[in-house]
Write a protein that holds these residues in place. Sequence first.
Motif, PDB file in Angstrom:
ATOM      1  N   ALA A 101       4.733   1.751 -14.557  1.00 28.96           N
ATOM      2  CA  ALA A 101       4.185   2.165 -13.191  1.00 28.96           C
ATOM      3  C   ALA A 101       4.762   1.432 -12.017  1.00 28.96           C
ATOM      4  O   ALA A 101       5.106   2.079 -11.105  1.00 28.96           O
ATOM      5  N   LEU A 102       5.018   0.185 -11.946  1.00 22.56           N
ATOM      6  CA  LEU A 102       5.517  -0.682 -11.102  1.00 22.56           C
ATOM      7  C   LEU A 102       7.048  -0.210 -11.042  1.00 22.56           C
ATOM      8  O   LEU A 102       7.669  -0.239  -9.820  1.00 22.56           O
ATOM      9  N   THR A 103       7.671  -0.009 -12.078  1.00 23.25           N
ATOM     10  CA  THR A 103       9.138   0.392 -11.913  1.00 23.25           C
ATOM     11  C   THR A 103       9.429   1.697 -11.266  1.00 23.25           C
ATOM     12  O   THR A 103      10.242   1.923 -10.699  1.00 23.25           O
ATOM     13  N   THR A 104       8.707   2.723 -11.805  1.00 21.64           N
ATOM     14  CA  THR A 104       8.674   4.154 -11.255  1.00 21.64           C
ATOM     15  C   THR A 104       8.354   4.168  -9.718  1.00 21.64           C
ATOM     16  O   THR A 104       8.806   4.732  -9.008  1.00 21.64           O
ATOM     17  N   ALA A 105       7.360   3.319  -9.613  1.00 24.08           N
ATOM     18  CA  ALA A 105       6.881   3.342  -8.073  1.00 24.08           C
ATOM     19  C   ALA A 105       8.034   2.811  -7.031  1.00 24.08           C
ATOM     20  O   ALA A 105       8.047   3.542  -5.958  1.00 24.08           O
ATOM     21  N   THR A 106       9.068   2.157  -7.433  1.00 24.72           N
ATOM     22  CA  THR A 106       9.988   1.822  -6.548  1.00 24.72           C
ATOM     23  C   THR A 106      11.002   2.810  -6.404  1.00 24.72           C
ATOM     24  O   THR A 106      11.488   2.806  -5.281  1.00 24.72           O
ATOM     25  N   PHE A 107      11.284   3.732  -7.225  1.00 26.00           N
ATOM     26  CA  PHE A 107      12.081   4.917  -7.192  1.00 26.00           C
ATOM     27  C   PHE A 107      11.518   5.909  -6.331  1.00 26.00           C
ATOM     28  O   PHE A 107      12.240   6.794  -5.625  1.00 26.00           O
ATOM     29  N   VAL A 108      10.240   6.114  -6.300  1.00 34.76           N
ATOM     30  CA  VAL A 108       9.420   7.222  -5.533  1.00 34.76           C
ATOM     31  C   VAL A 108       9.529   6.901  -3.992  1.00 34.76           C
ATOM     32  O   VAL A 108       9.751   7.752  -3.162  1.00 34.76           O
ATOM     33  N   LYS A 109       9.550   5.602  -3.569  1.00 34.85           N
ATOM     34  CA  LYS A 109       9.886   5.345  -2.222  1.00 34.85           C
ATOM     35  C   LYS A 109      10.932   5.978  -1.641  1.00 34.85           C
ATOM     36  O   LYS A 109      11.957   5.930  -2.138  1.00 34.85           O
ATOM     37  N   GLU A 110      10.768   6.541  -0.415  1.00 33.15           N
ATOM     38  CA  GLU A 110      11.848   7.433   0.437  1.00 33.15           C
ATOM     39  C   GLU A 110      13.102   6.452   0.843  1.00 33.15           C
ATOM     40  O   GLU A 110      14.072   6.983   0.521  1.00 33.15           O
ATOM     41  N   GLY A 111      12.723   5.457   1.378  1.00 35.62           N
ATOM     42  CA  GLY A 111      13.875   4.530   1.998  1.00 35.62           C
ATOM     43  C   GLY A 111      13.642   3.323   1.430  1.00 35.62           C
ATOM     44  O   GLY A 111      12.522   2.557   1.205  1.00 35.62           O
ATOM     45  N   SER A 112      14.642   2.338   1.025  1.00 34.15           N
ATOM     46  CA  SER A 112      14.627   1.188   0.475  1.00 34.15           C
ATOM     47  C   SER A 112      14.374  -0.055   1.683  1.00 34.15           C
ATOM     48  O   SER A 112      14.134  -1.134   1.539  1.00 34.15           O
ATOM     49  N   LEU A 113      14.767   0.266   2.796  1.00 35.29           N
ATOM     50  CA  LEU A 113      14.930  -0.657   3.951  1.00 35.29           C
ATOM     51  C   LEU A 113      14.098   0.033   5.149  1.00 35.29           C
ATOM     52  O   LEU A 113      14.128   1.216   5.458  1.00 35.29           O
ATOM     53  N   PRO A 114      13.129  -0.948   5.477  1.00 27.98           N
ATOM     54  CA  PRO A 114      12.324  -0.289   6.764  1.00 27.98           C
ATOM     55  C   PRO A 114      13.132  -0.214   8.029  1.00 27.98           C
ATOM     56  O   PRO A 114      13.634  -1.106   8.529  1.00 27.98           O
ATOM     57  N   VAL A 115      13.177   1.252   8.352  1.00 25.12           N
ATOM     58  CA  VAL A 115      14.044   1.435   9.568  1.00 25.12           C
ATOM     59  C   VAL A 115      13.045   2.535  10.536  1.00 25.12           C
ATOM     60  O   VAL A 115      12.569   3.439   9.816  1.00 25.12           O
ATOM     61  N   ASP A 116      12.697   2.120  11.787  1.00 27.61           N
ATOM     62  CA  ASP A 116      11.970   2.956  12.534  1.00 27.61           C
ATOM     63  C   ASP A 116      13.165   4.118  13.013  1.00 27.61           C
ATOM     64  O   ASP A 116      13.688   3.658  14.110  1.00 27.61           O
ATOM     65  N   LEU A 117      13.007   5.121  12.578  1.00 23.70           N
ATOM     66  CA  LEU A 117      13.979   6.182  13.162  1.00 23.70           C
ATOM     67  C   LEU A 117      13.642   6.773  14.484  1.00 23.70           C
ATOM     68  O   LEU A 117      12.230   7.133  14.691  1.00 23.70           O
ATOM     69  N   PRO A 118      14.526   7.102  15.474  1.00 27.14           N
ATOM     70  CA  PRO A 118      14.294   7.798  16.599  1.00 27.14           C
ATOM     71  C   PRO A 118      13.500   9.176  16.350  1.00 27.14           C
ATOM     72  O   PRO A 118      13.873   9.767  15.312  1.00 27.14           O
ATOM     73  N   SER A 119      13.001   9.878  17.219  1.00 25.55           N
ATOM     74  CA  SER A 119      12.609  11.129  17.242  1.00 25.55           C
ATOM     75  C   SER A 119      13.643  11.910  18.330  1.00 25.55           C
ATOM     76  O   SER A 119      14.042  11.531  19.073  1.00 25.55           O
TER      77      SER A 119
END
Length: 128
Positions: A25-43
Motif C-alpha cells: 500500500a505504501l509503495t503504490t501510494a507513492t506512484f499514485v501521487k501526481e507530482g513528486s516535487l511540490p510546485v505551486d503552479l500559476p493559473s
Amino acid sequence: MDEKEIGYINTVPLVDVMLVLLTIALTTATFVKEGSLPVDLPSAKAQTREAPKVFRVTITKERTLYVNESEVNESTINEVLQAFSKEDLCEIYADKTVMVEDLTIMMSRLNTLGFSKVVIKTKNTTNE
C-alpha cells in the motif's frame, strides 16, 4: 481420543501478512501521487479546444473507396473530402491486399487537399 485444548493463537503469520500488505500500500501510494516535487503552479485562462473529429477513408480489396460508411467514386472523392475540416483526423483503413500505389495515391490526395493528420490503421499482431 484425547483432544488438546488450544490455549493460544499464533499471530506471527498474521503480522507478516499485514506488514506485506502495508508495504504494498505504501509503495503504490507513492506512484499514485501526481507530482513528486511540490510546485505551486500559476493559473491561466485557457480556451477550451474541441477534440479533432475523426473521419475514415476505406480502401477495400476490390479498390472500392468509402468515406466513413458511404461509397465514393474516384471522380467525386475530392469534393467529399473537402467537406471535412483540415484539422480533422483522417484514418485510412486499407485492405492488406491493396497495392502500395493505391495507398500512396490516397495519401498524396489527402496531402494535396491540406490534411496533415493522417494515420494508417493496422491490427495488433502481438497475440499471433
